[in-house]
Design a protein around this motif. Structure first.
Motif, PDB file in Angstrom:
ATOM      1  N   ALA A  73       0.827  -1.202   0.000  1.00 36.98           N
ATOM      2  CA  ALA A  73       0.000   0.000   0.000  1.00 36.98           C
ATOM      3  C   ALA A  73       0.862   1.253   0.000  1.00 36.98           C
ATOM      4  CB  ALA A  73      -0.927  -0.003   1.211  1.00 36.98           C
ATOM      5  N   TRP A 109      -4.357  -1.256  -6.720  1.00 40.75           N
ATOM      6  CA  TRP A 109      -3.645  -1.913  -5.625  1.00 40.75           C
ATOM      7  C   TRP A 109      -4.471  -3.096  -5.139  1.00 40.75           C
ATOM      8  CZ3 TRP A 109      -4.513  -2.096  -0.084  1.00 40.75           C
ATOM      9  CH2 TRP A 109      -3.480  -2.780   0.585  1.00 40.75           C
ATOM     10  N   ARG A 132      -5.463  -6.410   3.925  1.00 39.77           N
ATOM     11  CA  ARG A 132      -4.991  -5.346   3.042  1.00 39.77           C
ATOM     12  C   ARG A 132      -5.545  -3.988   3.477  1.00 39.77           C
ATOM     13  NH1 ARG A 132      -2.185  -8.824   2.276  1.00 39.77           N
ATOM     14  NH2 ARG A 132      -1.579  -9.874   0.358  1.00 39.77           N
ATOM     15  N   GLU A 166      -3.550  -2.788   6.301  1.00 38.01           N
ATOM     16  CA  GLU A 166      -2.272  -2.287   5.784  1.00 38.01           C
ATOM     17  C   GLU A 166      -2.433  -0.896   5.194  1.00 38.01           C
ATOM     18  OE1 GLU A 166       0.837  -3.140   2.102  1.00 38.01           O
ATOM     19  OE2 GLU A 166      -0.613  -4.702   2.644  1.00 38.01           O
ATOM     20  N   LEU A 167      -3.517  -0.681   4.470  1.00 38.61           N
ATOM     21  CA  LEU A 167      -3.757   0.615   3.841  1.00 38.61           C
ATOM     22  C   LEU A 167      -3.909   1.719   4.880  1.00 38.61           C
ATOM     23  CD1 LEU A 167      -4.440   2.471   1.466  1.00 38.61           C
ATOM     24  CD2 LEU A 167      -6.808   1.635   1.604  1.00 38.61           C
ATOM     25  N   SER A 204      -6.587   8.601   5.561  1.00 37.39           N
ATOM     26  CA  SER A 204      -6.550   7.483   6.519  1.00 37.39           C
ATOM     27  C   SER A 204      -7.861   7.313   7.281  1.00 37.39           C
ATOM     28  CB  SER A 204      -5.399   7.669   7.514  1.00 37.39           C
ATOM     29  OG  SER A 204      -5.474   8.915   8.167  1.00 37.39           O
ATOM     30  N   TRP A 224      -9.512   1.929  -1.065  1.00 34.82           N
ATOM     31  CA  TRP A 224      -8.267   2.256  -1.766  1.00 34.82           C
ATOM     32  C   TRP A 224      -8.476   3.420  -2.733  1.00 34.82           C
ATOM     33  CZ3 TRP A 224      -3.399   2.829  -2.297  1.00 34.82           C
ATOM     34  CH2 TRP A 224      -2.855   3.125  -3.551  1.00 34.82           C
ATOM     35  N   THR A 261      -8.596   6.704  -0.774  1.00 36.33           N
ATOM     36  CA  THR A 261      -7.288   7.091  -0.246  1.00 36.33           C
ATOM     37  C   THR A 261      -6.372   7.576  -1.364  1.00 36.33           C
ATOM     38  OG1 THR A 261      -7.440   5.593   1.630  1.00 36.33           O
ATOM     39  CG2 THR A 261      -5.234   6.249   0.962  1.00 36.33           C
TER      40      THR A 261
END
Length: 337
Positions: free
Chosen positions: A171, A201, A214, A217-218, A241, A267, A270
């Motif tokens: 990420a 991603w 995931r 993680e992001l 975030s 994703w 972000t």
């Protein structure tokens, strides 16, 4: 670590907030319900009324109703900010008739493509409402979910026609690969419209548990990145975030088949915010290492609504880099008073 607040102060604060609208000046989100929930969750329930008193000039009266939103006409009302009171009424009725998780499961896939609405505050408010309900169900918390979902319905905004570019394995590296929009574009709606190309991603993820990993993680990558890039726009880059973290907080209350599309949407949000507010990386070392409790206390003392919510998300990540990022937000943001 989250604290289960049984003092009733969160409920009192939410009842105060529900007399007000979800926006002011037709475009700026009411952050009060999100902040008071974050404070209560972090052991600061005793401060919610004082903070609300400081924030009162940022609130407007609850808006007028236009016409009822129904199970038949809701698609035509989607994204119509004039109908926000109608949307809130619709969800209030739904939540009186069905368990809140059932309502959420029905509406999440309908609303998810429009999580850009209200500069992503729509999904962020839902994430806070869901966390409160998971800690304990009662009438003010259910009402807050109705207001949050209603705001999302009214402010629903999607993005289409994006060109997909190659991403990276992690990420963090994929965020580094985001192309900035052209300079000179002002305002969130105009900047969002200027986003044309975003890297993919984790496109091969199909397993719900992998999607959760995931997404975790992001959130961590976006929080860490704020420490070195937050100066690009100290307020708006917070959402890179807090928006995916709102999605992450909601996963356990959703059917597992919705977890993978939730990762995709998070994703995209972000990456888009990252493209909209680019900055060159700078080294950052906090002047002193604070504990999680000290970071939240410092954010409360600072008072800015985005700083409080970012600190709350940073505490979810919980490592040293995340706490340093929260300190960076405190340093570069304008205090509430």
């Amino acid at each position: 670590m989250d604290t289960i607040d049984t003092s009733g102060r969160l409920e009192e604060a939410l009842e105060r907030v529900h007399a007000t609208g979800p926006e002011r000046l037709g475009r700026l989100s009411n952050h009060a319900p999100m902040v008071v929930e974050a404070l209560a969750a972090r052991g600061q329930a005793g401060s919610v009324h004082h903070w609300l008193d400081l924030y009162r000039d940022h609130l407007e009266d609850f808006p007028d109703r236009v016409a009822p939103v129904t199970d038949d006409n809701w698609p035509s009302a989607l994204g119509d900010r004039r109908r926000v009171a109608d949307w809130i009424d619709h969800f209030s009725r739904a939540l009186a008739e069905q368990p809140w998780r059932s309502v959420l499961a029905t509406w999440w896939p309908r609303l998810l493509p429009g999580l850009y609405g209200g500069a992503t505050h729509t999904v962020i408010r839902v994430g806070h409402a869901v966390r409160a309900l998971r800690a304990g169900e009662n009438a003010p918390r259910l009402t807050e979910l109705a207001h949050a979902l209603g705001y999302w319905g009214a402010a629903h905004q999607s993005v289409t026609g994006l060109t997909e570019l190659p991403g990276a394995v992690t990420a963090a590296a994929s965020l580094d690969a985001v192309e900035p929009i052209a300079g000179g574009v002002a305002g969130f709606p105009a900047r969002l419209a200027a986003v044309r190309r975003l890297p993919l991603w984790a496109p091969d993820v199909t397993d719900p548990d992998t999607a959760r990993a995931r997404l975790t993680e992001l959130v961590a990558a976006a929080v860490h990145r704020y420490a070195t890039h937050g100066h690009g726009e100290e307020t708006m880059l917070v959402h890179a975030s807090t928006a995916p973290n709102a999605v992450l907080r909601t996963l356990d209350s959703l059917p597992r088949e919705l977890w993978v599309p939730s990762l995709r949407a998070a994703w995209s949000a972000t990456a888009a915010v990252t493209a909209m507010y680019p900055a060159e990386a700078v080294d950052y070392t906090p002047p002193a290492r604070l504990t999680a409790q000290e970071v939240m206390a410092a954010a409360l003392a600072h008072g800015d609504e985005h700083v409080v919510k970012f600190a709350d998300t940073a505490l979810d990540v919980g490592d040293e880099r995340a706490l340093a990022a929260a300190q960076r937000a405190i340093e570069i943001s304008v205090p509430l008073v």
